[in-house]
Motif scaffolding. Structure first.
Motif, PDB file in Angstrom:
ATOM      1  N   GLY A 162       0.786  -1.224   0.000  1.00 19.69           N
ATOM      2  CA  GLY A 162       0.000   0.000   0.000  1.00 19.69           C
ATOM      3  C   GLY A 162       0.815   1.270   0.000  1.00 19.69           C
ATOM      4  O   GLY A 162       1.815   1.404  -0.705  1.00 19.69           O
ATOM      5  N   SER A 163       0.413   2.200   0.847  1.00 23.24           N
ATOM      6  CA  SER A 163       1.054   3.511   0.885  1.00 23.24           C
ATOM      7  C   SER A 163       2.480   3.455   1.428  1.00 23.24           C
ATOM      8  O   SER A 163       3.230   4.414   1.319  1.00 23.24           O
ATOM      9  N   ALA A 164       2.855   2.297   1.986  1.00 21.19           N
ATOM     10  CA  ALA A 164       4.216   2.158   2.510  1.00 21.19           C
ATOM     11  C   ALA A 164       5.237   2.093   1.379  1.00 21.19           C
ATOM     12  O   ALA A 164       6.426   2.325   1.593  1.00 21.19           O
ATOM     13  N   TYR A 165       4.754   1.768   0.169  1.00 19.25           N
ATOM     14  CA  TYR A 165       5.669   1.699  -0.971  1.00 19.25           C
ATOM     15  C   TYR A 165       5.915   3.102  -1.517  1.00 19.25           C
ATOM     16  O   TYR A 165       4.992   3.806  -1.908  1.00 19.25           O
ATOM     17  N   LYS A 166       7.159   3.522  -1.538  1.00 10.93           N
ATOM     18  CA  LYS A 166       7.527   4.873  -1.963  1.00 10.93           C
ATOM     19  C   LYS A 166       8.291   4.876  -3.282  1.00 10.93           C
ATOM     20  O   LYS A 166       9.010   5.820  -3.593  1.00 10.93           O
ATOM     21  N   GLY A 167       8.133   3.820  -4.075  1.00  6.43           N
ATOM     22  CA  GLY A 167       8.829   3.759  -5.350  1.00  6.43           C
ATOM     23  C   GLY A 167      10.247   3.241  -5.250  1.00  6.43           C
ATOM     24  O   GLY A 167      10.998   3.250  -6.218  1.00  6.43           O
ATOM     25  N   LYS A 168      10.624   2.786  -4.067  1.00  3.37           N
ATOM     26  CA  LYS A 168      11.956   2.250  -3.845  1.00  3.37           C
ATOM     27  C   LYS A 168      11.825   0.923  -3.100  1.00  3.37           C
ATOM     28  O   LYS A 168      10.985   0.786  -2.213  1.00  3.37           O
ATOM     29  N   CYS A 169      12.650  -0.057  -3.469  1.00  8.36           N
ATOM     30  CA  CYS A 169      12.572  -1.377  -2.852  1.00  8.36           C
ATOM     31  C   CYS A 169      12.645  -1.268  -1.330  1.00  8.36           C
ATOM     32  O   CYS A 169      13.628  -0.760  -0.780  1.00  8.36           O
ATOM     33  N   PRO A 170      11.608  -1.715  -0.606  1.00  9.76           N
ATOM     34  CA  PRO A 170      11.587  -1.591   0.854  1.00  9.76           C
ATOM     35  C   PRO A 170      12.420  -2.657   1.572  1.00  9.76           C
ATOM     36  O   PRO A 170      12.554  -2.603   2.788  1.00  9.76           O
ATOM     37  N   ILE A 171      12.934  -3.626   0.816  1.00  7.22           N
ATOM     38  CA  ILE A 171      13.800  -4.648   1.400  1.00  7.22           C
ATOM     39  C   ILE A 171      15.250  -4.234   1.174  1.00  7.22           C
ATOM     40  O   ILE A 171      15.664  -3.980   0.041  1.00  7.22           O
ATOM     41  N   GLU A 172      16.011  -4.145   2.222  1.00 12.93           N
ATOM     42  CA  GLU A 172      17.402  -3.714   2.093  1.00 12.93           C
ATOM     43  C   GLU A 172      18.236  -4.781   1.405  1.00 12.93           C
ATOM     44  O   GLU A 172      18.210  -5.955   1.782  1.00 12.93           O
ATOM     45  N   VAL A 173      18.980  -4.359   0.401  1.00 16.52           N
ATOM     46  CA  VAL A 173      19.903  -5.244  -0.319  1.00 16.52           C
ATOM     47  C   VAL A 173      21.269  -4.579  -0.294  1.00 16.52           C
ATOM     48  O   VAL A 173      21.410  -3.425  -0.723  1.00 16.52           O
ATOM     49  N   CYS A 174      22.279  -5.255   0.216  1.00 17.85           N
ATOM     50  CA  CYS A 174      23.598  -4.645   0.277  1.00 17.85           C
ATOM     51  C   CYS A 174      24.682  -5.708   0.381  1.00 17.85           C
ATOM     52  O   CYS A 174      24.394  -6.906   0.473  1.00 17.85           O
TER      53      CYS A 174
END
Length: 310
Positions: A162-174
């Motif tokens: 939902g609104s938690a998605y800001k157009g950037k992957c919410p799962i950290e990848v590093c």
């Protein structure tokens, strides 16, 4: 057991400059005389601690037993039997023309499928999950694959936040380096390497970069609190003594799976070991018939990915 600096020069590596500051201190006679080890581990589930405890001579004591942060996912896939799992993916590694870094698209898709299962069955949130890889290009591929899943999420589906998605992957990848010193509820490691025969033959002489670096492996598997997922070509990983020990131990906890188009199927350590044994036998047979690739005599004969990485 911390990661040292990335050293490109073979001479500097052989001179000991790849050691971490803590390792240098420990090797100092004056410091070693008064040094002590913090044995109680309050971070991780005992199953996870058991995987890296041999690195510390078996001296660690898993002291987070029963804590919600270490048990909240236990009993749900893929942590039905233990807090650690390993998933075999027979993908293909590749390099882009503009980068020496490695990528494995099939493995990235398998990671996304695994995350979908973790979120649906264990009720983990995107913020609970961190994906680590030893290669910058694979991190970029993983972010792209995961971001597309969130972008195209069906309303009410597992990827819909939902609104938690800001157009950037919410799962950290590093990378493992960037995550050193931190921790996460669930850590998924994408090991990437899945080489053809000729390349495996060469790597048996020069090392497999990320997957054969003991400090990097130790840092990676010691980041999770409640769930560890190792994703990669387990047969290739098992050609390395340290990885073979880790995967065998996960197998003893019934935590090995094989990724298929329709599902994740349980897999036995014996099958992984057999595949690794056949791979090594084929390589050794080829070495007997052919000369060793020029410049690959002995460990460090050719700079690996991690010696020339970005």
């Amino acid at each position: 057991k911390q990661l040292g600096p990335v050293i490109r020069s073979k001479y500097c590596r052989e001179s000991g400059m790849a050691r971490s500051p803590l390792q240098r201190m420990q090797e100092s006679a004056s410091v070693a005389a008064c040094a002590t080890m913090l044995r109680h581990n309050y971070r991780a589930h005992p199953d996870i601690v058991s995987l890296y405890n041999p690195t510390y001579g078996g001296q660690l004591i898993a002291s987070a037993t029963g804590q919600p942060k270490t048990t909240r996912f236990h009993g749900t896939f893929p942590f039905e039997h233990s807090a650690a799992m390993a998933m075999h993916v027979d993908g293909t590694e590749s390099q882009d023309p503009d980068s020496p870094s490695w990528r494995n698209d099939a493995e990235a898709m398998a990671v996304a499928d695994l995350i979908a299962n973790v979120m649906s069955q264990s009720k983990a949130k995107p913020a609970d999950i961190v994906v680590l890889s030893g290669y910058a290009k694979q991190c970029a591929v993983l972010r792209d694959v995961l971001n597309k899943r969130f972008q195209t999420a069906a309303p009410g589906g597992i990827w819909d936040i939902g609104s938690a998605y800001k157009g950037k992957c919410p799962i950290e990848v590093c990378s493992v380096e960037k995550f050193q010193g931190r921790e996460a509820p669930i850590v998924i490691m994408s090991t990437v390497r899945s080489r053809d025969l000729a390349a495996v033959q060469r790597d048996m002489y020069v090392g497999l970069g990320f997957i054969s670096n003991r400090q990097r492996v130790n840092v990676g598997i010691s980041r999770p609190e409640g769930g560890l997922c190792i994703v990669g070509n387990l047969e290739l990983l098992a050609c390395d003594e340290e990885w073979a020990r880790i995967i065998k131990q996960i197998g003893a906890m019934n935590g090995i799976y094989r990724e298929t188009p329709a599902e994740f199927k349980p897999m036995k350590w014996d099958d992984v070991e057999f595949g690794a044994r056949m791979l090594k036998k084929t390589v050794h047979d080829n070495i007997k018939r052919n000369q060793v690739p020029p410049g690959s005599e002995g460990e460090g004969g050719v700079e690996t990915e991690w010696h020339r990485r970005e």
